[in-house]
Each structure stands twice: as C-alpha cells, then as structure tokens.
Design an enzyme around this catalytic site. Sequence first.
Site, PDB file in Angstrom:
ATOM      1  N   ASP A 103       5.851   2.048   7.343  1.00  0.00           N
ATOM      2  CA  ASP A 103       4.483   1.631   7.022  1.00  0.00           C
ATOM      3  C   ASP A 103       3.802   2.680   6.147  1.00  0.00           C
ATOM      4  OD1 ASP A 103       2.023   0.401   6.993  1.00  0.00           O
ATOM      5  OD2 ASP A 103       1.475   1.016   9.022  1.00  0.00           O
ATOM      6  N   HIS A 132       2.585   3.493  13.274  1.00  0.00           N
ATOM      7  CA  HIS A 132       1.451   4.426  13.296  1.00  0.00           C
ATOM      8  C   HIS A 132       1.688   5.618  14.215  1.00  0.00           C
ATOM      9  CE1 HIS A 132      -1.966   1.705  11.534  1.00  0.00           C
ATOM     10  NE2 HIS A 132      -0.923   1.844  10.724  1.00  0.00           N
ATOM     11  N   GLU A 174      -5.451   1.803   2.143  1.00  0.00           N
ATOM     12  CA  GLU A 174      -5.282   0.600   2.965  1.00  0.00           C
ATOM     13  C   GLU A 174      -5.536   0.915   4.430  1.00  0.00           C
ATOM     14  OE1 GLU A 174      -2.942  -2.407   5.402  1.00  0.00           O
ATOM     15  OE2 GLU A 174      -2.909  -0.218   5.393  1.00  0.00           O
ATOM     16  N   GLU A 175      -5.033   2.074   4.870  1.00  0.00           N
ATOM     17  CA  GLU A 175      -5.136   2.408   6.288  1.00  0.00           C
ATOM     18  C   GLU A 175      -6.565   2.707   6.720  1.00  0.00           C
ATOM     19  OE1 GLU A 175      -2.872   1.849   8.236  1.00  0.00           O
ATOM     20  OE2 GLU A 175      -0.914   2.164   7.323  1.00  0.00           O
ATOM     21  N   ASP A 203       4.208  -5.367   3.112  1.00  0.00           N
ATOM     22  CA  ASP A 203       3.701  -4.302   3.976  1.00  0.00           C
ATOM     23  C   ASP A 203       4.599  -4.227   5.199  1.00  0.00           C
ATOM     24  OD1 ASP A 203       2.250  -2.514   5.455  1.00  0.00           O
ATOM     25  OD2 ASP A 203       0.367  -3.603   5.372  1.00  0.00           O
ATOM     26  N   HIS A 259       0.824  -1.217   0.000  1.00  0.00           N
ATOM     27  CA  HIS A 259       0.000   0.000   0.000  1.00  0.00           C
ATOM     28  C   HIS A 259       0.852   1.259   0.000  1.00  0.00           C
ATOM     29  CE1 HIS A 259       0.155   1.184   4.382  1.00  0.00           C
ATOM     30  NE2 HIS A 259       0.308  -0.107   4.586  1.00  0.00           N
TER      31      HIS A 259
END
Length: 546
Positions: free
Chosen positions: A330, A491, A363-364, A392, A318
């Site tokens: 990420d 994140h 994606e998130e 990923d 992604h």
Amino acid sequence: MHPTHEGPSPRRTASFRRSAVTAGAAAVLMALGTLAASPAHAEPGPPGHAGPPEHAGAPDHAGPPQHAGKPGKPVRPGKPERPGRPGDDLPLSERVTTEAIRAHLENLDIIAEYNGGNRATSTPGYDVAALYVEDQLERAGYEPYRHEYEYELWREQSTAVLTQTAPGDVAYEHGTDYVTMSYSGSGDVTAPAVAVNTGSAESGCSADDFADFPEGAVAITMRGTCPFSEKVQNAADAGASAALVVNNQDEVFLGTVSELSDIPALGVSGTAGADLLATEGLELRVGVDAQVTTESSYSVLAETPGGRDDNVVVVGGHLDSVEEGHGINDNGSGTAFVLETAIQLAKQDAPKNKVRFAFWGTEEEGLIGSDRYVADLTPEEIDDIALYLNFDMIGSHNYGRFVLDGRMELPGSGGAPSGSGAIAKVFEDYFESQGQVSEPGVLSGRSDYQAFMVAGIPSGGLFSGADGVKTEEQVEWYGGTAGEQFDPYYHTPDDTMENVNWDSVAELSAAGAHGVEFLSNSTLPVNGVLRAVESEFPQVGDAWRM
C-alpha cells in the site's frame, strides 16, 4: 489506501459530462476485436464467475519469482535489452511482468529505507520516490510534470487517551480498543458519557438525536449511515466535550472527520463499545493532542504523446505511504504496476486514446492529491476524460481478486457514473478467460477514484484486499487463510517486500494491463465513443497522393 470515510456515496454532480452509454452497450465488447480483463475491494460480494480458479490450491504466500538483480542494490526495470524481455508482438498483459514490477518495488523499498523508513507525504522518502518515477518516465520517452497543491496536514503529537474513570477505573488499549479519527480536534476532558440513539444506524446523524443532551458530556454514537464528520459536528453543536463512534463490527477501525473538528473524536471497537454502553454511571476521560499545519505537496503525471486528447484514459495509483513503514503493498504495488505499464505502453504503437498516468500524492491524508487535481480541471478538461482506472494495493498477502463494483451490486457501493459497470466487465472477462474467479469490491469512495466519480467520470479498477476478512469459500478460489485479513500487514511496519504475495501481483497486473490496453484502443462500451477510423484516400481534391 485511505482510512474509512463513512457516509453517502459520491453523487454525480457534473452536468457537462457527455451522455453515457446504456448497460446494453457492454455487449459491444465482443465486436471490438479484443476481448478480456479484471479485480476489487474489502467486504466483497458474491463472485461474478462460478468455479474455482486453476490455482485454487496455491499457498497464501507464494515465493518470489526468479530475479536477476542483486539484493539491496537498485535494479533497472523495463530495459528491452535484458534477457527474456517480452517481444513487440505480445499483448500488454504479457509485457508488464511480475519481474519488472518487483524491480520497481525493490527500488522503492531502498528509497524508503534510506529516507526515514517511509514514503509519507511531505517527507524526503516521498520526494525521492517521485524523482525515481519521473526518471523512469523520462527514460521511457515521457515528459512528466507535477501538479502542486496546498493542504492541511493533521498529526498527533502523542498517543490519544481513553479511560473509564467511573464507576471503576479501566484503561482501554490504543490501536485495539480505540484509535483517533484523523482531523480530530485536541482536548483532554473527563465527563459523564451519554449514548446517542445507539439502537439506530442513524445514530448521531440528526440534531434531533441530541435533544436535551447534557452540556459537557461525552457523546457515544454508533457507526452507521452518515459521515463521521456529521456525527461529531452534531455532538459539538449540542455541547458535547468529546465524541466516540462505536464500530458496527467487533474490531476497531480507521476513521476520519475530513476537516478539523471542534472536539476530540475517537473511533471505538465494537467490543469495547459494547462494554461502554453496558456500563451504568459511566464517566470517561478522553484526550487527543494533535496539530494541523499548512503543507504543500504534488502528484506526478505523464501522458502518451499520441492518442485522442478529447477521450483520455486516466490510469492512477497513489505514490505516498503511511508513516508507519515502507508501504510496499500500500501502495508501492500499485505505483510499480502503473509505472511499468507506462514504460511498456511507450514501446507500442500510439494508442487510439491518449493515456494519462497519475501517481497521486497525499492519498493517505484524505485522497488530497487526486481531489485537488480534479478540482483544478476546467469543465472542458473533465469532459475530455473518458474514464479513470485505479490501482491501489495489488499484492496483498492473503489476497483476493476484486473488481471495483461499477454496477453497484454491493450494499456499500454507490455513485458510480454510467459506464463504470462496463469497465468492471472488461476486467471480469479477462479473469474468466484465465480460468480465475473474480469478485466485486465495494466502490465506497475509499481511494483516488472518488474525485473522478463525483465529477461524473466512469471509474473502475482492481484491488487485492486490505482489512476485510477472507472466508472459507474464498480460500477455495484464491488459496490463503480463512478468518484472516486479506492484508494482515495493512498500514503497519510489516508492509514489506517479504509480505507481498507475488501470485496476486502477477494475476492482478496482467488483468490491469489488459484493461489499460483494451480501453486505450476503444472506450465504446464505457462512453459510446468510437475509435477513430484511419483512411487513406488516393486524392486530396484534384491532387493525387499516390
């Protein structure tokens, strides 16, 4: 990587898939003339190969490789004229270099820095990152295209509230004690809290659990065997004013109810949840202020001009990040790897099987880009896809080498179509050939492989770890720090270039490139399809050709 969506594993629903090979077909790997490859995900299982890797004593964050680009300036990865570029006779695992991946990451970092600090879906940062990917693909000779879709974008307007109002006043801490589940409904309620079958892993999974539930109360359920959406919907149907899901581990978790719920829904840490459940006469205030808007976005795709178009190998990761930061691991790391693999593959002879590269959007927000892409394929187009490889996060600071669990050896894995275990073996064999330990990673539907698995397409990939915690034994295999997350910066705003582990990038990108090259030449162990045999005959009918 997308927050946890707990529940049953994806089921194989596509009846039109070709018959898959048996597990014994993996033995054919030795006869293909090419051998090797592998990595995985959080909550790993026992390693597939005994013995520590040669670099077992490596530090948890090795310094970056030497790089010719000036800091802060765009760099040009993948240029064949640069000194030290790999030669044409090298395998793809050596042509896809850490230096080139770093160059892509530096450029994605600059793009985020100048465009709001992230590459989140439906933002300028995402759009410019997509333009960068498209430009790089075009320079390599591809014809990239966009797959567009609409989706419902959920956003909190203010920080959610969870406080105890009786028997005492306790303010719980957002981000530590609780977080809002994405797609939670809005509301601000104060009401008695009622535990719902919290001694069972099936807490809240059945309407029967809510028999005689008091109208307007706050439902407290435990994380377990069914999707959060089912727990929350059952609570709403029973008249609950809000729903809490308590984690089965001490920490808080990121959860989603997938579609807008009727009532506010929070995920609560195991520690805070234990406190709530032990309190008699408990009354809570729960507040969520969120909004859903209809947005549009897109994924970027490109494919090799050559290779069988009825046996396509799809390679994806992604492109979007979370809003909190640049998202370099990420999933800048997966994006950069997939992009550089496409660039280097274009310099080689045409693969036997067409390779389609995908840079997924949204994606998130719930794996939306990949899900919409697969949903828009015809049955014939799905049948033409041999397998899917997902990348990923491959540069986690406190990394591990995880190979997505295609054999479904781990308790949390499931729904892997036949052939997925053969994909895992390709990666595992490569790591073993390098003297490196690898482990299975839970195939839980947490990333973009989910839609492919549901469609019956064999799936696999590599992963360096996110919110799982490294053990002492894993330190012997990978280095790093026991008791800490594989990616402590997952994140967060600190998911930056400074916190990428370049050993991880080097090892997982080499294994990933090997897997792409191996499977682009033959998918026999995965789906029973032999590579095409090219024959030259001196005559065509009565006419001589040579």
